[in-house]
Scaffold this active site. Sequence first.
Site, PDB file in Angstrom:
ATOM      1  N   ARG A 222       0.855  -1.192   0.000  1.00  0.00           N
ATOM      2  CA  ARG A 222       0.000   0.000   0.000  1.00  0.00           C
ATOM      3  C   ARG A 222       0.890   1.241   0.000  1.00  0.00           C
ATOM      4  NH1 ARG A 222      -2.894   2.810   4.583  1.00  0.00           N
ATOM      5  NH2 ARG A 222      -4.981   3.443   3.915  1.00  0.00           N
ATOM      6  N   GLU A 313      -9.572   7.375   5.135  1.00  0.00           N
ATOM      7  CA  GLU A 313     -10.342   7.508   6.379  1.00  0.00           C
ATOM      8  C   GLU A 313     -11.319   8.687   6.289  1.00  0.00           C
ATOM      9  OE1 GLU A 313      -7.519   5.293   9.627  1.00  0.00           O
ATOM     10  OE2 GLU A 313      -7.435   7.488   9.572  1.00  0.00           O
ATOM     11  N   GLU A 415      -5.928  -0.953   7.286  1.00  0.00           N
ATOM     12  CA  GLU A 415      -4.892  -0.545   8.234  1.00  0.00           C
ATOM     13  C   GLU A 415      -5.097  -1.298   9.536  1.00  0.00           C
ATOM     14  OE1 GLU A 415      -4.450   3.606   9.039  1.00  0.00           O
ATOM     15  OE2 GLU A 415      -4.760   4.201   6.950  1.00  0.00           O
TER      16      GLU A 415
END
Length: 519
Positions: A222, A313, A415
Site C-alpha cells: 500500500r 479515512e 490498516e
Amino acid sequence: MYGTTHTRARAAGTVAALSGLLFAALPAQAAHAAATPADPGFESGGTGWSTYSAAGQDAASFTEAGGRTGSTRLSHWSASAYKVETYQYLTGLTDGAYTLSAWVRSGGGQNSAYIALRNCGGAEQRTDLPPTADGRWIRLVTSVRVTGGACTISLNSDAHAGEWANFDDINFTPGSTGLGVRGGDLSTLPKNEAYGARYRDANGTAGDAMTILKKSGMNYVRLKVWVNPADGYNDKARVLAMAKRAKALGMKTLIDFHYSDAWADPGKQIKPAAWAGHSYTQLRADVYRHTYDVLNALKAQGTTADMVQIGNETNAGMLWPEGSTDNWTQLAGLLTSGANAAKAVSSGTKVALHLAEGGDNAGTRWWFDNAVSRGVPFDVIALSYYGYWHGSLSELQTNLDDAASRYKKPVLVAETAYAHTLADDDGLENNVATAGQLVSGYPATPAGQAANLRDVMNVVEAVPDGRGLGAVYWEPAWTAVTGSGWDPADPSSGNAWENQAVFDYDGKLLPAAKWFSHR
C-alpha cells in the site's frame, strides 16, 4: 457468566465430563451432502453418543449451560493445569476442500487454544482462539483439502489452572477460505532508507525491507499519495518508484489517495495548497485529473494499480469544507470523480472506499448508505482497525460481516497494527499503543504483536461467502531513524510509531511478519 461458573455447574450435576469426545460419524452420504457434525451445538448433554474417547485430562472437557444459540456449550476448564482435545471423526466424505467453522470464546493466557482439522490426508490446519475478555463470541474458520474420505474436527486447549475456552455451533462445509490480501503500507520506507535505516531478516541477515517482507509472505504493498508534500516524499514520483520495486518482486499495489499535501484522516481533510481557492466544480476536476495522472503514469510504466483508495479515512468526508459529510451530495460527487478516473485508466483496478473505526457498525452503515444512495461506484469496503481505538474483535467481526452482507461487497482491513514494546527508540514519546491503551490479552511484546495480527486476520477470513479480502499492516518498516519523522514540513520531527513496526529496534524482523504467509 463465562469462564467462572464451571465448578458450580459441575457440582450441581448439570454438566457431563466429556473430554476427548469422539462425536458419532455421519452416514457417508449425509456427511458429504451437509458435511455437518453430529450435535454441532452440544445440546445432547453428553447422552446418546455411540462412542467417545478420552484425549488428555478428560475432566477438563464438558458441556454446560450458556450456549451461543442453544442452551448448551462445550467448555474446557480445570482448577489445575490441563491439556485436552475434544474431537469428532467424520468419514464418508467426498475428497475436496472443506471448511470448519466454530463460535468460540476464551479468557486467554493458554499455552495454546485452537480449532483444527487433522487426519484429513494432509497437514493439520488450525486457527487459534483469540482472547475475548468482553465475553462475546467470535466465529473462526479453518480450511483443509480432504483426501481419503475422512477428517477429524479437533478442539484443543493446553492451559494453566483456571484458564477457559468455550465452543459452540460447529459446522463443517464444502469449500475453502483464505486471504487474498496480506499487505503492508510501505509509504515511509523510501524516506527511512534515505536516512540510514537498515533491516535484517529473522535470521539476522541484512537485506532490503520489501524483499524481506515479500519472503515472509506479504503480497500487497500500500502506497499513499500526497499532492505536493513539503519533503518530496509520497508524491507521484516516489509512488512510481515504489510501485516498480513492488511489481519486480511480484507484489500487487494498493494506491491510497489522500487528496492533500499531508496526512488526511477523520480529524483533518485539508485541501492541497494548489487547490485551496477552487470551487466545488473545480475540485471535482482536480480529483479526476490528479487520480488519472498518477494511475495512468503507473500503467505507462507497466505497474498498473491493482486497487485504489479514493480518499483516506473519509468518515467525515474529504477536501473540507466542500467535501464534508455535512454536504453528502458534494462528497459523493468528489468520490465519484476519483472512482471514474481510476476505471478510465484500468477497468480492472478495484476501487475501495475507506473509513476508520472498524468496529463502528452504525457509523459504517450510515456512511455507506449515504454513498450507495447517491450512486457512488466502488468495489471494496476498506476499514481501519486498531484494537486500542476501534473496539473489540467481536465488534470488528460484526461490522465486517454486516457490511459484506448489506452491500454485497468484499471487505478489507486496510490498516491495522500493534505494539511489540512500550519502549521508545527516538526520543519522541509513543502516543499510540501506550500502556493504557493495550488490548486485554495482547501484551506489548513480539508475541503479543504477532497474536494481535493473527487474530485480526482470522476475523477477516471468517467473513461469510468469501468476502473477507484480507488485511494490510500499517507501516511495518517505519523504524526510528533521525530525519524520517511524521511531519513532512519538520525534518526534526520524530516517529511515534516505531514500537509498532514489525522490525525491532535493531532492525531485525519480528515474529508478527510470519502471518503475512497466512493463506
